[in-house]
Every structure is written in structure tokens, then in C-alpha cells.
Design an enzyme around this catalytic site. Structure first.
Site, short mmCIF file in Angstrom:
data_model
loop_
_atom_site.label_atom_id
_atom_site.label_comp_id
_atom_site.label_asym_id
_atom_site.label_seq_id
_atom_site.Cartn_x
_atom_site.Cartn_y
_atom_site.Cartn_z
N GLN A 205 19.01 26.39 37.08
CA GLN A 205 19.49 26.97 38.33
C GLN A 205 20.07 28.35 38.04
O GLN A 205 21.12 28.47 37.41
CB GLN A 205 20.55 26.06 38.94
CG GLN A 205 21.11 26.51 40.26
CD GLN A 205 22.12 25.51 40.81
OE1 GLN A 205 21.83 24.33 40.92
NE2 GLN A 205 23.31 25.98 41.13
N SER B 148 24.60 31.65 39.44
CA SER B 148 25.86 32.33 39.08
C SER B 148 25.60 33.64 38.33
O SER B 148 24.64 33.76 37.56
CB SER B 148 26.72 31.42 38.20
OG SER B 148 27.08 30.25 38.90
N SER C 165 22.73 25.89 32.79
CA SER C 165 22.58 24.70 31.94
C SER C 165 21.14 24.54 31.48
O SER C 165 20.20 24.62 32.28
CB SER C 165 23.01 23.45 32.70
OG SER C 165 24.36 23.53 33.09
N GLU D 220 24.85 19.39 45.29
CA GLU D 220 25.66 19.52 44.09
C GLU D 220 27.12 19.18 44.33
O GLU D 220 27.80 18.63 43.46
CB GLU D 220 25.54 20.96 43.57
CG GLU D 220 26.24 21.21 42.24
CD GLU D 220 26.02 22.62 41.73
OE1 GLU D 220 26.04 22.82 40.51
OE2 GLU D 220 25.84 23.54 42.55
N GLU E 127 39.19 27.20 44.09
CA GLU E 127 39.57 28.21 45.07
C GLU E 127 38.48 28.37 46.14
O GLU E 127 38.77 28.43 47.35
CB GLU E 127 39.83 29.55 44.37
CG GLU E 127 41.05 29.56 43.46
CD GLU E 127 40.79 28.93 42.10
OE1 GLU E 127 41.76 28.79 41.33
OE2 GLU E 127 39.65 28.56 41.80
#
Length: 393
Positions: A130, A133, A165, A248, A375
Site C-alpha cells: 500500500q 503514506s 509493509s 483498515e 490524533e
């Protein structure tokens, strides 16, 4: 809330448990994996394990039958995950493809794309990663800066991804890239499937606090991606990504059962060390017990809604935030119970449980970061679930 299993679901659970008792690569329920020389050897072992599960049709049970699944409902998925965790079976090495990317392609991909990519996901013939990020976007995914510009035959992607990952073992990656820099940040993003072996893809493993390197940073240096590798229309990548992120961050049966097992192990550890006689420790153990059981009730509540055909509600929105912070408190209690032996690693003969608690404590320090920081989760709950206004500053 009614989660009373049907006769068919009970039979399915028995099928899962019976198969696991016969095919686990170690003694049922011990959870003591073999020692591997390196991560590559472990991944190869896990590929074989997932392939065996897929042959038994115990991977992706909610997928349509024409794509290798059973066309089953969410409770069947829950049963499989619960039995795998209860047996302390190995995790799926291709779980990102099975649980996140595959459902995204099913929801947003074309028929040709589904035929192209889905068959190899369940048996781990091909591993997906994936590519979401980025180091400069922090937890604000919509601020990503990876660019995709039109080119002959497709698009050219340039940028950097991080915390990916198993990228060093993946053949394909679902990537978000900005195709319209002038559009509002949530609307100028497009989703692509990237060939991880294409020219210009560079994968650099990252050493984690546990000493392992299953996370990576990925550099995309003018990587050509064909037109037919775009998932959804241009500029629709944010909507596509919400399918991935929704799965997820929703209900997590495996984490539930893992933490039920950790709770049992923690109580046994406290009894073996005599720390359960300390009133402060007993209070911490009571809190850990209550919090894990609340997580169980939360999962059941979400599942009962899904079984009734309702969309994920606020319970699902809070699930990831709750279990990640709960897990860190539980592990802090475990380290307190270990006392001075908490400083010993797994190679020390005096380390309780061969250092498994120390490794688990280190791993779950990232729980409030991966799959969405606490957050960001609080912002999502405030804005999308509670309807609170954004801070105008």
C-alpha cells in the site's frame, strides 16, 4: 444486539477449527514459530502457509466465489480470523492484498482489472503493498506530493512513500498520486496499481525498534504506469482510498483475539511472578481485563450492525483509536509485572517467555501511529461522526 450463530455458521467454525488442528505448521495453540535466518526465509514460509489456507478456501471468504472467495458475510470473516488467532496461527503475509487492496479493486476496478490481479492475491502468488503514506505529509494523507503526469501509454509517477509493509517482497502496489495540482487537495488525487519491479522503483528497508525490517521507504523515479493500471477515473483517488482505509480502521477480530490471548498470558505471568499480590498491580490487571472486554463488545456491536445490513457506525470509527491505546496500556502493565527482567531480550536464558513480551511491547508502541495516528482518528471522529465544526484557524 444478536450474534447468536446459525447452524451453518457453527458448522463453518467447526470446519475452520478442524482444518487448523490438522494443518498448523506447529502444535495447535502453542504459537511458537520456527526460527528463520532472515525475513526473506520467513516470507517464503508464510507464502506457503497462505497458499494452503487458500486451497481450503479460508482466505478472503467474503470475496465473490468467482474470484476465489465464498461469497460469505462479515460474520464468516470474523469466524475465520477468530479461529486463526485462537490457534495462534501465522498471519497472512498477503493480508494487505486480501483485506485492503482486493476489496478496493472489487469496489472500484474494472472487470479486466479484477481478472488480472485478484486471482493471485488469495494464494499469495503475488503480494500487494500500500503506497499511501509519505514523509512530508505526516498523517494528513491528502497532502501527498507524489506526482503523476501524462505520458505516452500512461502516466509517469515521481515521489516518495514510506512505512510500506513488505514492499521489498511485493510485486504490485496500490499508489495514490496527485494528477491535478491545481484542484483542491482531496480532488486532485488518482489511484494507480504500480508494478514494483518496474524501472525507477527503489525500495529501501527501514530497521524498526524491534530489530525487524518489514517496513520500507519506496522511491518512485519517473515510473511509467499504463493507463489500464488506473483504479477509478482521474481525480477520484481519494474516494477510492476511503474504501481501503475504511476496512483498515474498522472492526478488527484478529486484534481482538490476540489481545484476549495477551490478557490470559498477562494474568498467568502475574501469578507466576507473584506480582498479582500487589494491590496496585491488581488494579492495573482489572483495568486491562475491563478494557479488552469492552473492545470485544465493541466488535460485536459493529458486527451485529453489519450482519443486519447497516453501514459502519460510530463504533467502527472509534475501533482503531480504542484498541491501539488500550494495547499500549496493557503492555505497560505487562512490563511492570516483568519488573527488572523486562530489560532482558529474547536471547537471555532468564527472559520470561523468551522475550515475547518485550518484543510485543516494542511492536505496539507503533499502534497509535500505523493505520492512522490517534490524533487523526480523533479528528475523523469529531468531524465525520459527531459533526463538530473545523477549527477556523
Amino acid at each position: 444486539m444478536d450474534l447468536a450463530p446459525t447452524a451453518e455458521q457453527e458448522e463453518f467454525r467447526y470446519e475452520c477449527r478442524r482444518w487448523l488442528q490438522e494443518h498448523l505448521p506447529w502444535e495447535y495453540g502453542t504459537g511458537r514459530p520456527p526460527r528463520f535466518d532472515d525475513l526473506a526465509e520467513e516470507v517464503e514460509f508464510l507464502r506457503g502457509w497462505q497458499a494452503a489456507l487458500a486451497r481450503a478456501r479460508l482466505v478472503g471468504v467474503t470475496w465473490p466465489e468467482e474470484h476465489g472467495g465464498r461469497g460469505a458475510g462479515p460474520l464468516h470473516h470474523y469466524i475465520v480470523q477468530e479461529e486463526l488467532a485462537r490457534a495462534r496461527a501465522p498471519e497472512l503475509v498477503g493480508r494487505i492484498g486480501v483485506n485492503l487492496i482486493g476489496p478496493t479493486i472489487l469496489a472500484h476496478g474494472t472487470s479486466e482489472q479484477q481478472r488480472r490481479w485478484l486471482p493471485s492475491i488469495l494464494p499469495a502468488e503475488r503480494i500487494f503493498c500500500q503506497l499511501f503514506s509519505e514523509p512530508d505529509a505526516g498523517s494528513d494523507l491528502a497532502s501527498l506530493s507524489t506526482r503523476a503526469v501524462p505520458a505516452d501509454g500512461g502516466w509517469r509517477l515521481t515521489g516518495q512513500k514510506v512505512w510500506t509493509s513488505y514492499a521489498q517482497f511485493a510485486q504490485w502496489g496500490l499508489c495514490l498520486a496527485r494528477t491535478d495540482p491545481d484542484a483542491p487537495k482531496h480532488r486532485g488525487i488518482t489511484a494507480f496499481v504500480v508494478d514494483m519491479e518496474a524501472d525507477g522503483v527503489e525500495v529501501r528497508p527501514l530497521r524498526q525498534i524491534t530489530g525487524e525490517s518489514d517496513f520500507n521507504e519506496v522511491w518512485l523515479n519517473d515510473v511509467l504506469v499504463a493507463h489500464d493500471q488506473m483504479i477509478g477515473p482521474p481525480g477520484d483517488g481519494w474516494r477510492v482510498s476511503q474504501s481501503t482505509l475504511g476496512v483498515e480502521r474498522g472492526t478488527n477480530p484478529r486484534q481482538l483475539v490476540i489481545h484476549l490471548q495477551l490478557l490470559d498470558d498477562l494474568f498467568r505471568l502475574a501469578a507466576d511472578t507473584g506480582r498479582n499480590h500487589d494491590p496496585v498491580v491488581r488494579q492495573a490487571l482489572a483495568r486491562a481485563y475491563s478494557e479488552v472486554r469492552l473492545f470485544q463488545l465493541q466488535n460485536w456491536r459493529v458486527l451485529s450492525g453489519m450482519a443486519a445490513g447497516r453501514d459502519h457506525g460510530p463504533e467502527s470509527a472509534t475501533a482503531k483509536l480504542y484498541w491501539s491505546e488500550m494495547s499500549q496500556r496493557l503492555h505497560a502493565t505487562a512490563i511492570d509485572v516483568l519488573g527488572p527482567s523486562a530489560t532482558l531480550d529474547g536471547d537471555d536464558e532468564h527472559s520470561p517467555a523468551s522475550g515475547l513480551w518485550q518484543r510485543s511491547w516494542l511492536y505496539y508502541q507503533a499502534a497509535t501511529i500505523f493505520a492512522g495516528t490517534s490524533e487523526i482518528q480523533r479528528n475523523i471522529i469529531a468531524e465525520r461522526t459527531l459533526g463538530l465544526p473545523r477549527d477556523p484557524r
